[in-house]
Design a protein around this motif. Structure first.
Motif, PDB file in Angstrom:
ATOM      1  N   ILE A  62       0.841  -1.178  -0.082  1.00  0.00           N
ATOM      2  CA  ILE A  62      -0.274  -0.018   0.049  1.00  0.00           C
ATOM      3  C   ILE A  62       0.809   1.103   0.076  1.00  0.00           C
ATOM      4  CG2 ILE A  62      -1.669   1.389   1.468  1.00  0.00           C
ATOM      5  CD1 ILE A  62      -3.071  -1.344   2.166  1.00  0.00           C
ATOM      6  N   SER A  63       1.856   1.387   0.757  1.00  0.00           N
ATOM      7  CA  SER A  63       2.806   2.519   1.117  1.00  0.00           C
ATOM      8  C   SER A  63       3.581   2.808  -0.410  1.00  0.00           C
ATOM      9  CB  SER A  63       3.750   2.464   2.139  1.00  0.00           C
ATOM     10  OG  SER A  63       4.559   1.307   1.799  1.00  0.00           O
ATOM     11  N   LEU A  64       3.868   1.588  -1.275  1.00  0.00           N
ATOM     12  CA  LEU A  64       4.543   1.844  -2.377  1.00  0.00           C
ATOM     13  C   LEU A  64       3.654   2.455  -3.354  1.00  0.00           C
ATOM     14  CD1 LEU A  64       7.109  -1.188  -2.157  1.00  0.00           C
ATOM     15  CD2 LEU A  64       7.603   1.111  -1.858  1.00  0.00           C
ATOM     16  N   LEU A  65       2.386   1.695  -3.329  1.00  0.00           N
ATOM     17  CA  LEU A  65       1.268   2.114  -4.398  1.00  0.00           C
ATOM     18  C   LEU A  65       0.937   3.629  -4.130  1.00  0.00           C
ATOM     19  CD1 LEU A  65      -0.890  -1.049  -4.680  1.00  0.00           C
ATOM     20  CD2 LEU A  65       0.597  -0.120  -6.447  1.00  0.00           C
ATOM     21  N   ALA A  66       0.954   3.994  -2.835  1.00  0.00           N
ATOM     22  CA  ALA A  66       0.679   5.477  -2.715  1.00  0.00           C
ATOM     23  C   ALA A  66       1.892   6.471  -3.343  1.00  0.00           C
ATOM     24  CB  ALA A  66       0.917   5.689  -1.084  1.00  0.00           C
ATOM     25  N   VAL A  67       2.987   5.855  -3.556  1.00  0.00           N
ATOM     26  CA  VAL A  67       3.738   6.660  -4.306  1.00  0.00           C
ATOM     27  C   VAL A  67       3.192   7.108  -5.703  1.00  0.00           C
ATOM     28  CG1 VAL A  67       6.141   6.774  -5.318  1.00  0.00           C
ATOM     29  CG2 VAL A  67       6.097   6.106  -2.876  1.00  0.00           C
ATOM     30  N   LEU A  68       2.711   6.010  -6.415  1.00  0.00           N
ATOM     31  CA  LEU A  68       2.325   6.097  -7.461  1.00  0.00           C
ATOM     32  C   LEU A  68       0.798   7.033  -7.712  1.00  0.00           C
ATOM     33  CD1 LEU A  68       2.184   2.378  -9.110  1.00  0.00           C
ATOM     34  CD2 LEU A  68       3.440   4.539  -9.940  1.00  0.00           C
ATOM     35  N   GLY A  69       0.351   7.112  -6.489  1.00  0.00           N
ATOM     36  CA  GLY A  69      -0.764   8.038  -6.190  1.00  0.00           C
ATOM     37  C   GLY A  69      -0.394   9.323  -6.414  1.00  0.00           C
ATOM     38  N   ILE A  70       0.852   9.779  -5.709  1.00  0.00           N
ATOM     39  CA  ILE A  70       1.327  11.256  -5.944  1.00  0.00           C
ATOM     40  C   ILE A  70       1.536  11.656  -7.361  1.00  0.00           C
ATOM     41  CG2 ILE A  70       3.280  12.512  -5.309  1.00  0.00           C
ATOM     42  CD1 ILE A  70       3.823  10.616  -2.737  1.00  0.00           C
ATOM     43  N   ARG A  71       1.778  10.733  -8.091  1.00  0.00           N
ATOM     44  CA  ARG A  71       2.015  11.235  -9.571  1.00  0.00           C
ATOM     45  C   ARG A  71       0.865  11.062 -10.348  1.00  0.00           C
ATOM     46  NH1 ARG A  71       6.374  11.427 -13.742  1.00  0.00           N
ATOM     47  NH2 ARG A  71       5.407  10.958 -15.343  1.00  0.00           N
ATOM     48  N   TYR A  72      -0.043   9.858 -10.195  1.00  0.00           N
ATOM     49  CA  TYR A  72      -1.397   9.675 -10.832  1.00  0.00           C
ATOM     50  C   TYR A  72      -2.573   9.685  -9.819  1.00  0.00           C
ATOM     51  CZ  TYR A  72       1.966   7.886 -14.172  1.00  0.00           C
ATOM     52  OH  TYR A  72       3.085   7.730 -14.913  1.00  0.00           O
ATOM     53  N   PRO A  73      -2.759  10.891  -9.354  1.00  0.00           N
ATOM     54  CA  PRO A  73      -3.935  10.858  -8.121  1.00  0.00           C
ATOM     55  C   PRO A  73      -4.980  10.233  -8.704  1.00  0.00           C
ATOM     56  CG  PRO A  73      -3.284  12.999  -8.919  1.00  0.00           C
ATOM     57  CD  PRO A  73      -2.442  12.177  -9.536  1.00  0.00           C
ATOM     58  N   LEU A  74      -5.805  10.320  -9.864  1.00  0.00           N
ATOM     59  CA  LEU A  74      -6.970   9.973 -10.109  1.00  0.00           C
ATOM     60  C   LEU A  74      -6.896   8.463 -10.578  1.00  0.00           C
ATOM     61  CD1 LEU A  74      -8.495  13.077 -12.198  1.00  0.00           C
ATOM     62  CD2 LEU A  74      -8.793  12.159  -9.953  1.00  0.00           C
ATOM     63  N   LYS A  75      -5.866   8.078 -11.218  1.00  0.00           N
ATOM     64  CA  LYS A  75      -5.791   6.631 -11.603  1.00  0.00           C
ATOM     65  C   LYS A  75      -5.657   5.716 -10.398  1.00  0.00           C
ATOM     66  CE  LYS A  75      -3.735   7.417 -16.305  1.00  0.00           C
ATOM     67  NZ  LYS A  75      -2.633   7.294 -16.996  1.00  0.00           N
ATOM     68  N   MET A  76      -5.048   6.289  -9.200  1.00  0.00           N
ATOM     69  CA  MET A  76      -4.865   5.526  -8.048  1.00  0.00           C
ATOM     70  C   MET A  76      -5.962   5.482  -7.099  1.00  0.00           C
ATOM     71  SD  MET A  76      -2.326   3.757  -8.722  1.00  0.00           S
ATOM     72  CE  MET A  76      -2.089   3.037  -7.097  1.00  0.00           C
ATOM     73  N   LEU A  77      -7.201   6.245  -7.479  1.00  0.00           N
ATOM     74  CA  LEU A  77      -8.336   6.268  -6.559  1.00  0.00           C
ATOM     75  C   LEU A  77      -8.697   5.002  -5.959  1.00  0.00           C
ATOM     76  CD1 LEU A  77     -10.492   8.948  -8.035  1.00  0.00           C
ATOM     77  CD2 LEU A  77      -9.395   9.121  -5.954  1.00  0.00           C
ATOM     78  N   PRO A  78      -8.517   3.751  -6.658  1.00  0.00           N
ATOM     79  CA  PRO A  78      -8.905   2.605  -6.098  1.00  0.00           C
ATOM     80  C   PRO A  78      -8.357   2.193  -4.933  1.00  0.00           C
ATOM     81  CG  PRO A  78      -9.019   2.163  -8.390  1.00  0.00           C
ATOM     82  CD  PRO A  78      -8.642   3.600  -8.275  1.00  0.00           C
ATOM     83  N   LEU A  79      -6.948   2.856  -4.723  1.00  0.00           N
ATOM     84  CA  LEU A  79      -6.092   2.524  -3.505  1.00  0.00           C
ATOM     85  C   LEU A  79      -6.816   3.299  -2.276  1.00  0.00           C
ATOM     86  CD1 LEU A  79      -3.604   1.538  -2.273  1.00  0.00           C
ATOM     87  CD2 LEU A  79      -2.528   3.472  -2.688  1.00  0.00           C
ATOM     88  N   LEU A  80      -7.267   4.398  -2.684  1.00  0.00           N
ATOM     89  CA  LEU A  80      -8.035   5.227  -1.617  1.00  0.00           C
ATOM     90  C   LEU A  80      -9.440   4.462  -1.213  1.00  0.00           C
ATOM     91  CD1 LEU A  80      -7.345   8.967  -2.355  1.00  0.00           C
ATOM     92  CD2 LEU A  80      -6.195   7.411  -0.648  1.00  0.00           C
ATOM     93  N   PHE A  81     -10.214   3.797  -2.009  1.00  0.00           N
ATOM     94  CA  PHE A  81     -11.321   3.294  -1.929  1.00  0.00           C
ATOM     95  C   PHE A  81     -11.192   1.949  -0.899  1.00  0.00           C
ATOM     96  CE2 PHE A  81     -13.081   4.118  -6.548  1.00  0.00           C
ATOM     97  CZ  PHE A  81     -13.282   5.400  -6.296  1.00  0.00           C
ATOM     98  N   PHE A  82      -9.848   1.215  -1.223  1.00  0.00           N
ATOM     99  CA  PHE A  82      -9.459   0.216  -0.675  1.00  0.00           C
ATOM    100  C   PHE A  82      -9.037   0.594   0.811  1.00  0.00           C
ATOM    101  CE2 PHE A  82      -6.153  -2.501   1.171  1.00  0.00           C
ATOM    102  CZ  PHE A  82      -6.632  -3.527   1.233  1.00  0.00           C
ATOM    103  N   GLU A  83      -8.363   1.848   1.069  1.00  0.00           N
ATOM    104  CA  GLU A  83      -7.920   2.421   2.299  1.00  0.00           C
ATOM    105  C   GLU A  83      -9.086   2.829   3.191  1.00  0.00           C
ATOM    106  OE1 GLU A  83      -4.637   3.960   5.019  1.00  0.00           O
ATOM    107  OE2 GLU A  83      -4.697   2.317   3.589  1.00  0.00           O
TER     108      GLU A  83
END
Length: 162
Positions: A62-83
């Motif tokens: 999760i922490s490593l995927l959050a780094v991708l969220g910094i660059r691609y905040p909308l594409k990584m929204l499913p990570l925030l859904f999961f969180e």
């Protein structure tokens, strides 16, 4: 029909402020997990349970995927859904019952606090209009193989027609 064809860019539907709030949330997740969880992940305590090693691995991912969220905040929204979902489930199933019974252990109090932070912050930064448009109203991806316009005119047996 793709957004490029329609002439709308999904990113333009979300304000710059909201994108920065999302990036801040991803950075908060990364830094928080790096500070609090990474030491135990990279130097596990003796006798760590199998479940503990699984949780550590998931939190590292999760922490490593959050780094991708910094660059691609909308594409990584499913990570925030999961969180949001796992924390809300934990709060409702394992956090609130002991609180209501006044039997919350100090360890569970710490977990409850960190989960409540996610349950409160994630909905505050979420671009709900975008989420509704892209995840609720938009048609789903096709289940079968896509057929392009050019493949409809070609013979299906693979050799040219005479």
């Amino acid at each position: 029909m793709s957004n490029a064809i329609k002439g709308t860019d999904p990113v333009s539907e979300v304000s710059t402020l909201r994108l920065y709030l999302l990036r801040g949330m991803y950075a908060f997740m990364f830094v928080g997990l790096a500070i609090v969880k990474w030491p135990a992940i990279f130097n596990p305590p003796p006798g760590l349970s199998n479940a503990g090693s699984v949780v550590g691995s998931v939190l590292l991912a999760i922490s490593l995927l959050a780094v991708l969220g910094i660059r691609y905040p909308l594409k990584m929204l499913p990570l925030l859904f999961f969180e949001f979902l796992w924390k809300a489930i934990w709060v409702l199933q394992w956090g609130l019952p002991p609180v209501l019974a006044q039997q919350l252990s100090p360890e569970a109090q710490e977990t409850l606090t960190s989960c409540l932070v996610g349950v409160v912050l994630v909905p505050l930064v979420m671009p709900w209009g975008y989420v509704f448009k892209q995840y609720v109203k938009a048609p789903g991806d096709p289940w079968g193989r896509r057929v392009s316009a050019s493949s409809r005119t070609q013979p299906s047996f693979g050799h040219p027609q005479s």
